[in-house]
Design an enzyme around this catalytic site. Structure first.
Site, PDB file in Angstrom:
ATOM      1  N   ARG A   1       0.846  -1.191   0.000  1.00 27.93           N
ATOM      2  CA  ARG A   1       0.000   0.000   0.000  1.00 27.93           C
ATOM      3  C   ARG A   1       0.882   1.242   0.000  1.00 27.93           C
ATOM      4  NH1 ARG A   1      -3.823   2.590   4.757  1.00 27.93           N
ATOM      5  NH2 ARG A   1      -4.859   4.120   3.407  1.00 27.93           N
ATOM      6  N   HIS A   2       0.377   2.311  -0.599  1.00 29.52           N
ATOM      7  CA  HIS A   2       1.111   3.580  -0.656  1.00 29.52           C
ATOM      8  C   HIS A   2       1.310   4.192   0.730  1.00 29.52           C
ATOM      9  CE1 HIS A   2      -2.581   5.817   0.238  1.00 29.52           C
ATOM     10  NE2 HIS A   2      -3.192   4.977  -0.590  1.00 29.52           N
TER      11      HIS A   2
ATOM     12  N   TYR B   1      -4.991  13.309   2.848  1.00 25.12           N
ATOM     13  CA  TYR B   1      -6.342  12.776   3.036  1.00 25.12           C
ATOM     14  C   TYR B   1      -6.352  11.693   4.108  1.00 25.12           C
ATOM     15  CZ  TYR B   1      -8.929  15.061  -0.766  1.00 25.12           C
ATOM     16  OH  TYR B   1      -9.588  15.968  -1.555  1.00 25.12           O
TER      17      TYR B   1
ATOM     18  N   GLY C   1     -10.339   7.086  -2.532  1.00 23.68           N
ATOM     19  CA  GLY C   1     -10.800   6.475  -3.775  1.00 23.68           C
ATOM     20  C   GLY C   1      -9.940   6.889  -4.950  1.00 23.68           C
TER      21      GLY C   1
ATOM     22  N   GLU D   1      -7.341   2.298  -6.702  1.00 22.68           N
ATOM     23  CA  GLU D   1      -8.152   2.102  -5.508  1.00 22.68           C
ATOM     24  C   GLU D   1      -9.626   1.848  -5.852  1.00 22.68           C
ATOM     25  OE1 GLU D   1      -8.652   1.039  -2.754  1.00 22.68           O
ATOM     26  OE2 GLU D   1      -8.093   2.514  -1.232  1.00 22.68           O
TER      27      GLU D   1
END
Length: 228
Positions: A11-12, A17, A25, A92
């Site tokens: 995952r990044h 956010y 999203g 995503e």
């Protein structure tokens, strides 16, 4: 038909956010300062654990088309001189009208539907969110495609997103058939990874889950969200 020696799904790192608890999203925003640091730590850990000790292995790197994943992928790939391939199938899960909204606002404005989403009962679908099964299925199709392209002499590194990884792993292992509510796995933390190894079977679609939500050692400390 060959397939990759391993798959590492990462995952990044953190974005503004994430820090503000907003739904991301498909909103295309970059990593924040902490996220860039997290990506660097994870890139170093992935190279140390899965590359540096075995110089004879090849690596293939793929990322979603959103900036936050590509930045995280390059933190791993650039020191190795590797190209980062882009595949929008790893993007995503889409959250429709809820994208960009803080979760506390959603809880206030749509209390029943927000609670339904938290319980994984589908309240978000009223607002155009992508069904979990759809996100997971496209993720699995992309994984198996790239695993075949990599071949049995290559380790595949995929950089994607929390919900997409979670849904794809559940679909890959058929968890959603036994438990359609998709509550069998925890969410993936920022800059953490899952690792898959080929099952010792003739079926190339079968994999073994070796690790899930694994991170560098520093991720288990307070520094992970507040590096000094």
């Amino acid at each position: 038909m060959g397939r990759a020696r391993s798959i590492t799904l990462t995952r990044h790192g953190r974005t503004s956010y994430n820090a503000a608890h907003r739904i991301q999203g498909w909103v295309d925003i970059p990593l924040d300062t902490v996220g860039l640091w997290q990506a660097k730590q994870t890139g170093e850990a992935l190279r140390r654990l899965y590359v540096d000790h075995d110089g004879g292995r090849r690596q293939l790197v793929v990322a979603s088309d959103l900036r936050r994943t590509q930045q995280t992928a390059h933190a791993f790939a650039d020191p190795l001189g590797l190209e980062v391939h882009v595949d929008e199938r790893f993007r995503e899960r889409h959250f429709g009208e809820w994208e960009g909204r803080p979760v506390d606002e959603l809880a206030r404005d749509y209390p029943e539907d927000f609670r339904s989403w938290q319980l994984k009962q589908g309240g978000e679908l009223k607002y155009g969110a992508e069904p979990r099964i759809h996100a997971g299925t496209r993720g699995v199709e992309a994984l198996l495609d790239w695993a075949q392209r990599a071949g049995d002499d290559t380790d595949l590194f995929v950089f994607s997103h929390g919900a997409l990884i979670e849904c794809a792993v559940q679909v890959l292992f058929g968890m959603q058939k036994a438990y359609p509510d998709f509550v069998s796995l925890t969410s993936m933390n920022n800059a953490h990874w899952a690792r898959l190894l080929p099952a010792r079977l003739e079926d190339p679609s079968r994999w073994v889950l070796r690790d899930y939500n694994h991170g560098p050692a520093v991720a288990d400390t307070d520094l992970w969200e507040n590096p000094r």
